[in-house]
Structures are given as structure tokens and as C-alpha cells.
Enzyme design. Structure first.
Site, PDB file in Angstrom:
ATOM      1  N   LYS A  94       6.191  -4.826   8.487  1.00 59.63           N
ATOM      2  CA  LYS A  94       5.434  -3.777   7.731  1.00 59.63           C
ATOM      3  C   LYS A  94       6.736  -2.695   7.394  1.00 59.63           C
ATOM      4  CE  LYS A  94       1.895  -0.326   7.727  1.00 59.63           C
ATOM      5  NZ  LYS A  94       0.870   0.532   8.575  1.00 59.63           N
TER       6      LYS A  94
ATOM      7  N   GLY B 128       0.908  -1.061   0.025  1.00 59.15           N
ATOM      8  CA  GLY B 128       0.108  -0.085   0.109  1.00 59.15           C
ATOM      9  C   GLY B 128       1.056   1.251   0.021  1.00 59.15           C
ATOM     10  N   GLY B 129       0.230   2.385   0.194  1.00 56.73           N
ATOM     11  CA  GLY B 129       1.062   3.709   0.112  1.00 56.73           C
ATOM     12  C   GLY B 129       2.061   3.802   1.378  1.00 56.73           C
TER      13      GLY B 129
ATOM     14  N   ASP C  40      -8.721   6.565  13.363  1.00 56.30           N
ATOM     15  CA  ASP C  40      -9.001   6.026  12.111  1.00 56.30           C
ATOM     16  C   ASP C  40      -9.651   4.562  12.419  1.00 56.30           C
ATOM     17  OD1 ASP C  40      -9.539   5.936   9.447  1.00 56.30           O
ATOM     18  OD2 ASP C  40      -7.515   5.066   9.014  1.00 56.30           O
TER      19      ASP C  40
ATOM     20  N   VAL D 215       3.974  -5.108   3.221  1.00 57.79           N
ATOM     21  CA  VAL D 215       3.732  -6.036   4.259  1.00 57.79           C
ATOM     22  C   VAL D 215       4.065  -7.372   4.013  1.00 57.79           C
ATOM     23  CG1 VAL D 215       2.293  -6.974   6.099  1.00 57.79           C
ATOM     24  CG2 VAL D 215       1.927  -4.605   5.428  1.00 57.79           C
TER      25      VAL D 215
END
Length: 959
Positions: A81, A61-62, A171, A66
Site C-alpha cells: 500500500k 484510492g484516495g 471504521d 495498492v
């Protein structure tokens, strides 16, 4: 406002790309469904930190990729990560996630095992959760409302634990709840976390911190930036305002509402649309479209309350909300019906059982009682009387620590007694850690209760000696330590060692009344008797630091080494790093640079591996001292500036750190000769300290003394004298006229008077020396005697100068030993004065000894070593030993002539003394050649008034 990417709605119901610098869904990453088109950068078999072997990429991802990896040391699977390093904001958020999760140890929070760096990219080694997200769990088949509520309630426990640790997630959403094969949910992705005050459970309004500190290190973000996923965010977060724990509560309720009803409560097209929907429809949410039937009204009512636009109308805490969700009114009605409809015998049996149960408290409700003997209203009242004006600022800090302790105590108990997710052994370790914190708190409060001038002066920073409570929830760190003894008598010895050690550490807060050295010696004896390595490591470090502070014993170095060795063997990396950093500091002060560098090199990786900010600060401070003593001033300044930046980034940093950071920066700038900058930093330190402590507080007086010294280095003796006298007046008003706290101010006054050629300088410096002598502060005494010797030389009182120099050497020998680099300068002064008095043999003996130490400790090419050769050469010429003088200087003069890194005075005097020796030996041509070199050096530095005019003076004397 934030960038468009930061504010975009990330619909977590489908795989999405993650905006640069944004934190995406950990669950999606672990499933491998998030896609940015980036290829995996680590091949299978790659090792990270010699511990983690990469197996395969499981998502990207950004933030980066992972991986599934194997921990080769512990034989377990982990998730790695690895930051993509696409922006400093991305790495900052990854580091923030690591710091946040490292504070937590809870069965419903993803465990972070380690933070490291690989190829200049940060990585996190975390618990590998093989299962999926809460969204996927819900989609795998029909779920009852009870199962859904139970899953989210458990996740709510993890969220509440984060709040108890002083963190906000910001979040929370279904994709950030991972559900393992064991069906246990874990809250993940703390990348947008921020610190909060521990006020939630007390019902107070949590402390508010502006977004400036939160987002200063994130790319393309400013005050008011929208961070998170809008579909689950409360209106205050959508508006870019500051948020507290109730923002997470709103997101939690929105997520559970969606799980129960099949729709999000407020849609999710754009932030503006969500905000408008919240404002218009929150009071009238309905159950239309529910995916499951029979959801109780009290559950929906609880969620409606948590979804209120006005956060003051929401639940006081997530813990309170979860308790309401778990409440089962129907079960209560069933129990009542059973009693009402049963036979008389049933009633006769049930009533006594109920009465018996009512007398048995539920588990894990004794946290307040466990702290009552240490912290209570009665003790607060006693402290308020003892500390007077210092109490109002200290009271809320103690209250916050006590509240955090109680929450940690409760959570440790619940993890074993209620959730059954923690072993009895780990509970024992956590309780022992909390017991140590409670014992230290009690010792600090006992010391402060005396209300002495020193205790009142240190009240503002007293709590900084307390252990970090986050360490008591660090399951990984606690598990790595040496096991606690199981025999009852051995545990009693450990507890006694902890108690005596706590008293010793607290004694440093009131040195005028207590004897920290004696108490630390008692603590060390008790720790050795306990035979438990972790407490022995702490006792050794404490004893060594107190000895070092008191300047009493060279044994401090050996104890620092032993403390580090014991801590390493006990598995306490943070304590080992701290002791090694302190060892590096002490070695640097003794001018044992090579050993200091080695100790520091060992401390650095341990501090990074431990990840504790306080330990990293200790290592950076030691690095600044080591670099300063080695003459690497730019490196020392960089270390001090990094500490300033660390404080600015830490919302929980003590209020006085900003001032002390500036003061330490001023000190290294002074050592670097950057005096104007030093004055600016010292001025900032005084201004900040005045705001924190008050204008006449002794801490401010101490800072004002450093500012005076900075002014004096600029040649501004009058303003320096005024500042130092003001500091002296404040210190005398606080401590009285005969206290050792006045030493630095008096010394600075004496130095200013010396610069002003005031004959009163000697009396002021003698007073400072008397205070140092009375307090057995040999290090301070040595420094003041040096100032006195210079003063007496300046006024022609050579006998008194000789006495001061001799006492300086004695004090340093007593403190540091007979052959340390710190003796070079005082022996130089002793040799000079002896020569001026005509005691040439004594002069030569002092110079010979100083030169031997300098060549060993400082190096053959050190400026101080060259200067000593010049002075020894002068004495040899005066003794008539001109051949020895020529041999000492002749072979080195040519090499010095072209040097630009040495003081020109050393080069000029080397050639002048050599010329004198050569002339006396009859080699007049060589003598004139040597003096010609001196002439060129003087001509190249015409602005140096202290350089002697060798041509005219030497030529007139040598015809």
C-alpha cells in the site's frame, strides 16, 4: 467539524471514490474496484527497499495505490500500500494504520510485515489476502445463518485482539473484513485507529482521550470531526464525541445485522439521518426483510444489545458479545435430551464422563494464575506501604501492564490451542517473550519494595524499563530471531540469564542500595553461558550502559559494538539500533565525532525498519548529542523538537516525558548559546514536572537545577542561586546531606557564588567534589574540579587550582582513557596555571600533549586547536623559544585574520603573541604589521570588553 469530504457518507455497498485524507475500503482496493482516476505510479519490476518487486497494481484510492508484489527475500506475495502523498493527512493516516497493525499478531487481523519509504512516500508491506471482502463472500451464494455468524465471530476475535492491544478500529464494516481463499476472515484498514486503555476485559470504563490528540496531524480535521463510515457508526461517533471500544462493537453489530437481515439497521443516507434513526428505533428492531431464515432469537437479541444508543447498555466487550453469538442453546437442549431419554446404562456412563470433564478446565484460562506469583493483592499492599505517597500514581500503571500481560498470554495460547492458526514454535517464542516481561516486572517490584529514598524517587518512571508487550505478539519479529534452544538444560540457562539480567536492570532504580555494575557483570556472565544470542545482546547493552553511567570503564565502547553485532546476527534489529545509538552517544561524549557519526548512520535505518517508537526516540536522542558535540546546534535543536512532537502525538506516552523532553531541549539550547529560549524551555520542564511528580519531588529539583544553570548563563546569578538552593533543600530532605544526588545542585550553587565573587564558592564546590569522589563518579568529579580550578585561579590560589586541574585530568583518564578529546580543556587549564606559577616546562608539556590530542581528535582547524596554539606560543615566548613560537603561529596568522567563525579573542591573541616572537627575533616591521591586524579586529568588535587593547599596551612595551 470536519470538512465535507470527511463527513460524507461512504456507501460501501458500491465502489466509491475515497475522499482526500479519508481511509477507504482495503477490500475494494485489493479488488481494484475503487477508482480515483489516478494512474499507477510504479512500473512492474520496480524494487522497494531492495526487497519488494512490484508485479502489478491491484487497486487505487484516495490513500494511494495498492500493488501485488513479491518479497524477494522470503519468496512470498505481499500487498504493498503506497501512499499517494496527496496530503499530509493521508500519509499520517497511512502511518497510523501501520503503527496500529504492527502491534497486532492475530490470525484474524491482516499482518503488516514492514513499513518503509519510497520516493518520499510511505508504504506498507502487508499480508496479501487473495479472496475478497465479507460483503463479496456473502454475495457469492446462499449462506446459512450459522456460516454468517461464524465468519463474523472470527472477525470479532480479531477486533477483540485489537482492543486487547489498546487500539480502536473506528471504521469496522463489511468491506474492511477480508476473506481469504482459506475462508479465514481478517480485519483490515486500521487507518482510523486510536489508542485506548486496557480496561475493557476488566469491566472498567475504558480511558477516554479527546479528539485533539487523535486528529491533530490530519488534514482539515479538528476536535469533533466525524471519522469513519456513518451507516455503521454509533451516535457518539456521529456526534464527533470521543469513542471507545464500544463504538467498534456497535459497528460490528450493524455489519452482522445487515448480513443476516439484508438491510442496515439504521439506513445510511446522511449522518444526521442515521443518528435520528438510531435514537428513534433502536429499541424495536425487527427481523423484517431477513435474507436468511431461522436466525435464533438469542443472536438477534445479542445484536440489539450491541446496537443500543447508550453505550453503557451495550456488551462490556466484543469478546463477551462474540461468546454470546457462539452460544448454541439448541445444542445444550439436545445434550440434555440425550441424557434424559437414554437407557440407564447411558446415564451411568455419561455422568462420570461429565464429572471428569468438569474437572478439566477449558484451554487458555490460566493467564491470571500465571501472573499470580508476580502481581497479587498481597504484593500491592506491601508496595503501598513501602512507597507511601508515590504508590497511588504507580498502582494503576502496574495494574494496566498486568492486565495487558494476561490478555497477551491468553491470546498467544488461543492462537495455537483454540484457533489452530499458530505453530507450536511461534507459541513457544511468544511465551518466552512474555516470560521475560513477567520476570522483569517481578524484579522491578522487588526493587521498589525496599522503599528506599531512591526507589521512591524512581517509582514514577520504574515501569519504563519493562519490555513492550506488543513485541510478544509480533509474529514476524519473533520469527526473525535466532531460534530458542530445544535442549531442556539450555532453556534453563536462558531463563536464568533472563532472571539475572532483569535484576541488573532493576538495580538501576536503587543505585544507593544496590550495585548495578556488579549485577550487570553477573548478568553478562549468565548470558554468555546461555549461548542464546538475543539475551546476550541485551546483557551486553545493559552492562555497557551501566558502566557508562557509572563512568567506570572504557570497555563500554567495545561492549556497545559487540551488542550491536550480536543483535544483528540474532535478527533483532531494534536491539541493534539501540546499541548503535548508545555507542554513538558514548563516542560523541569522548569527542570521537567521526566514529559517532558512523554509528549513528548505521542505527538510523535499523530503527526505521524496526518501527518501534522507543527505538526511534533513542536514535533521535543520540543524534542530538552527536550534533551538539560537533557544533551543529540547529540540528540538535531540531532533533529535540522532533522528540517533543513525538511525545505529543503519542497518547500512551509516560506522563513524565513531556517534562524531560523540555529539559533536554533546554540543554541543547544552552549549548547553542540561545539562553533566553533555554530558560523558557527549562521553566516549562519544571512546571510540567511539578504537575506530574509534585512540587518537592527530586525529579523537579533536578529540573530546577537546570533552570538555575540557564539563568546563570544569562548572567542572572541571584535568581540562579535561589533556584539551586531550593533544589538542594528538596534533595537533602529526600536523600539526606551526604548523597550523590546533591552534586549538580551544589555545583550550580558554587558556580553562582563564583560569579558573585563570594569566597564561599570554594567550600560548596569542594563538598560537591567530595560527594562525587565518594561515589566513584569520575566524570562528575572531573567537571567539578574544572569549576574549582577556575574559582581558585580567580581568587589567586594557584596551588589549589593546580591540584584541582591535576585531579580533573586523572579522573578523565580513568573514565575515558589517556588521549580523548575531552582532555583538551583540562590540560589547557593545567598548562595555564603552571605558566602562571612559573613552571614553564610543565606548562609546555601540558600544552604539547593537549595540542597533539586536539589535532587528532578535534581536527587541525577546530577553534580549541587554534586556542591551544596561542597558549603554547605564550609559553614558548616565556621560555625564550621565540623561533618555535614564530613557526607555530606565523604560517596560520594570515589565514585566521579574515575568519568570522572564530572567537575574535583567538585571532587577536594569535597576532599579539606572534608580534612578541617577531620583535624578539628583531623583525620589528613584521611585528608591527601583526599588531596592526590585532588592532583592526578589536576595532571591528568594540562591544567585546574581554578583548585586550593591543595597541597601547603592546606599543608601550615595545619601543
Amino acid at each position: 467539524m470536519a470538512s465535507a469530504d470527511d463527513a460524507a457518507d461512504l456507501d460501501s455497498s458500491t465502489p466509491t471514490a475515497v475522499a482526500e485524507g479519508e481511509v477507504g475500503s482495503m477490500g475494494s482496493l485489493l479488488r481494484g474496484v475503487a477508482s480515483t482516476g489516478a494512474e499507477a505510479t510504479l512500473a512492474p519490476g520496480t524494487l522497494l527497499g531492495d526487497q519488494y518487486r512490484i508485479e502489478r497494481a491491484v487497486g487505487r484510492g484516495g490513500m494511494g495505490v495498492v500493488y501485488l508484489a513479491t518479497d524477494q527475500r522470503l519468496g512470498r506475495q505481499v500487498a504493498i500500500k503506497l501512499g499517494a502523498a496527496r496530503s499530509s493527512g493521508a500519509l499520517a493516516r497511512l502511518a497510523r494504520e501501520a503503527a496500529a497493525l504492527a502491534k497486532l499478531s492475530h490470525p484474524n487481523v491482516v499482518v503488516v510485515h514492514q513499513v518503509g519509504e519510497h520516493d518520499q512516500r510511505v508504504f506498507l508491506a502487508m499480508e496479501y489476502v487473495d479472496g475478497g471482502t465479507a460483503r463479496e463472500w456473502l454475495g457469492r451464494g446462499p449462506r446459512t445463518w450459522r456460516a454468517i455468524v461464524a465468519l463474523y465471530a472470527a472477525a470479532g476475535d480479531g477486533l477483540a485482539a485489537a482492543h486487547a492491544a489498546g487500539l480502536i478500529h473506528r471504521d469496522f464494516k463489511p468491506d474492511n473484513v477480508l476473506v481469504g481463499a482459506d475462508q479465514r476472515p481478517r480485519v483490515a484498514d486500521f487507518g482510523l485507529v486510536r489508542a485506548i486503555a486496557l480496561a475493557e476485559d476488566a469491566g472498567a470504563d475504558p480511558a477516554r482521550t479527546g479528539d485533539t490528540g487523535d486528529t491533530a496531524d490530519l488534514d482539515a480535521t479538528r476536535v469533533g470531526a466525524i471519522l469513519g463510515t456513518p451507516a455503521y457508526m454509533p451516535p457518539e461517533q456521529l456526534a464527533g464525541a470521543e469513542v471507545d471500544a464500544r463504538a467498534d462493537q456497535f459497528a460490528f453489530c450493524a455489519s452482522l445485522w445487515e448480513a443476516l437481515c439484508g438491510i442496515r439497521p439504521f439506513g445510511g443516507a446522511t449522518p444526521a439521518a442515521v443518528k435520528s434513526s438510531i435514537e428513534s428505533s433502536a429499541p424495536a428492531l425487527g427481523e423484517a426483510g431477513a435474507r436468511v431464515r431461522g436466525v435464533p432469537r438469542h443472536v438477534l437479541a445479542a445484536l440489539r444489545r450491541g446496537l443500543q444508543p447508550d453505550r453503557a447498555a451495550r456488551w462490556p466487550s466484543v469478546a463477551a458479545l462474540v461468546a454470546e453469538l457462539r452460544r448454541d442453546p439448541a445444542a445444550r437442549r439436545r445434550r440434555l435430551g440425550l441424557v434424559a431419554g437414554g437407557a440407564a446404562v447411558a446415564v451411568a456412563i455419561a455422568v462420570p464422563l461429565a464429572l471428569r470433564a468438569s474437572r478439566t478446565p477449558p484451554p487458555c484460562t490460566d493467564s491470571a494464575a500465571a501472573l499470580a506469583a508476580t502481581w497479587s493483592p498481597a504484593r500491592a499492599a506491601t508496595l503501598a506501604t513501602a512507597l507511601g505517597a508515590e504508590w497511588p500514581a504507580l498502582a494503576p500503571k502496574i495494574e494496566a501492564y498486568a492486565r495487558a500481560w494476561q490478555l497477551g498470554h491468553r491470546d498467544a495460547c488461543r492462537a495455537t490451542r483454540v484457533a489452530r492458526s499458530q505453530s507450536e514454535e511461534l507459541l513457544d517464542r511468544r511465551m518466552q517473550c512474555l516470560g521475560r516481561a513477567r520476570t522483569q516486572l517481578d524484579a522491578v517490584l522487588t526493587t521498589l519494595t525496599a522503599g528506599t529514598a531512591t526507589a521512591r524517587a524512581t517509582a514514577g518512571t520504574a515501569l519504563e524499563v519493562l519490555p513492550e508487550l506488543a513485541a510478544c505478539a509480533d509474529a514476524v519479529g519473533l520469527a526473525s530471531q535466532a531460534p530458542l534452544p530445544t535442549e531442556p538444560a539450555a532453556r534453563v540457562r536462558v531463563d536464568e540469564a533472563e532472571r539475572v539480567l532483569a535484576v541488573a536492570r532493576a538495580a538501576e532504580l536503587d543505585r544507593g542500595r544496590l550495585d548495578p555494575v556488579a549485577k550487570a557483570t553477573q548478568a553478562l556472565a549468565a548470558a554468555r553461558a546461555s549461548a542464546w544470542p538475543p539475551v546476550l545482546a541485551r546483557a551486553l547493552a545493559t552492562h555497557a550502559n551501566i558502566l557508562e553511567e557509572a563512568g567506570r570503564s572504557p570497555a563500554a565502547l567495545a561492549e556497545f559494538r559487540e551488542a550491536a553485532t550480536v543483535a544483528l546476527a540474532a535478527g533483532v534489529d531494534a536491539d541493534a539500533a539501540t546499541s548503535l545509538a548508545d555507542l554513538a552517544w558514548a563516542l560523541a561524549v569522548r569527542a570521537r565525532g567521526a566514529e559517532a557519526e558512523l554509528a549513528l548512520a548505521l542505527a538510523r535505518p535499523l530503527a526505521e525498519r524496526g518501527g518501534e517508537p522507543l527505538v526511534r526516540r533513542r536514535v533521535l536522542g543520540a543524534a542530538a548529542i552527536v550534533a551538539t558535540r560537533a557544533g551543529r546546534h540547529d540540528e540538535a535543536i531540531a532533533a529535540r523538537r522532533e522528540l517533543i512532537a513525538m511525545t505529543a502525538r503519542d497518547p500512551d506516552a509516560p506522563s513524565g516525558w513531556a517534562a524531560s523532553d523540555q529539559l533536554n531541549l533546554a540543554t541543547v539550547l544552552l549549548n547553542a548559546g540561545r539562553t533566553e529560549e533555554a530558560v523558557a524551555a527549562a521553566t516549562a520542564a519544571v512546571e510540567v514536572a511539578e504537575q506530574v511528580f509534585g512540587e518537592h519531588h527530586p525529579t523537579v529539583a533536578r529540573y530546577r537545577t537546570v533552570l538555575a544553570a540557564s539563568e546563570l548563563n544569562l548572567g542572572r546569578a541571584e535568581p540562579a542561586l535561589a533556584l539551586a538552593r531550593r533544589a538542594q533543600a528538596d534533595l537533602e530532605a529526600w536523600y539526606g546531606p551526604a548523597d550523590a544526588h546533591l552534586i549538580d545542585a551544589l555545583e550550580t550553587i558554587g558556580n553562582a557564588l563564583t560569579r558573585l565573587r563570594d569566597p564561599g564558592a570554594g567550600a560548596v564546590l569542594e563538598r560537591a567534589a567530595a560527594l562525587a569522589r565518594a561515589a566513584n563518579l569520575d566524570g562528575e568529579l572531573a567537571r567539578i574540579q574544572s569549576r574549582l580550578a577556575v574559582h581558585y585561579v580567580g581568587v589567586g590560589q594557584l596551588d589549589r587550582a593546580a591540584a584541582s586541574g591535576a585531579e580533573q585530568v586523572r579522573a578523565l583518564e580513568q573514565t575515558l582513557g589517556p588521549s580523548v578529546g575531552a582532555l583538551v580543556e583540562p590540560l589547557l587549564l593545567v598548562g595555564y596555571v603552571a605558566r602562571e606559577q612559573g613552571h614553564l616546562a610543565d606548562s609546555r608539556a601540558a600544552f604539547d600533549r593537549a595540542l597533539a590530542i586536539a589535532e587528532t581528535e578535534l581536527g587541525d582547524d577546530h577553534p580549541a586547536t587554534h586556542n591551544l596554539r596561542v597558549e603554547l606560543g605564550k609559553t614558548l615566548v616565556a621560555l625564550g623559544e621565540v623561533t618555535a613560537a614564530r613557526d607555530l603561529l606565523g604560517g596560520r596568522a594570515a589565514a585566521l585574520a579574515g575568519r568570522t567563525d572564530l572567537d575574535p579573542l583567538i585571532i587577536v591573541e594569535t597576532h599579539t603573541v606572534l608580534a612578541d616572537a617577531l620583535w624578539a627575533l628583531g623583525d620589528r616591521t613584521a611585528a608591527r604589521a601583526a599588531i596592526a591586524v590585532a588592532r583592526k579586529v578589536v576595532a571591528a568588535a568594540p562591544d567585546r570588553r574581554d578583548l585586550p587593547p593591543p595597541v597601547e599596551g603592546w606599543a608601550a612595551a615595545h619601543r
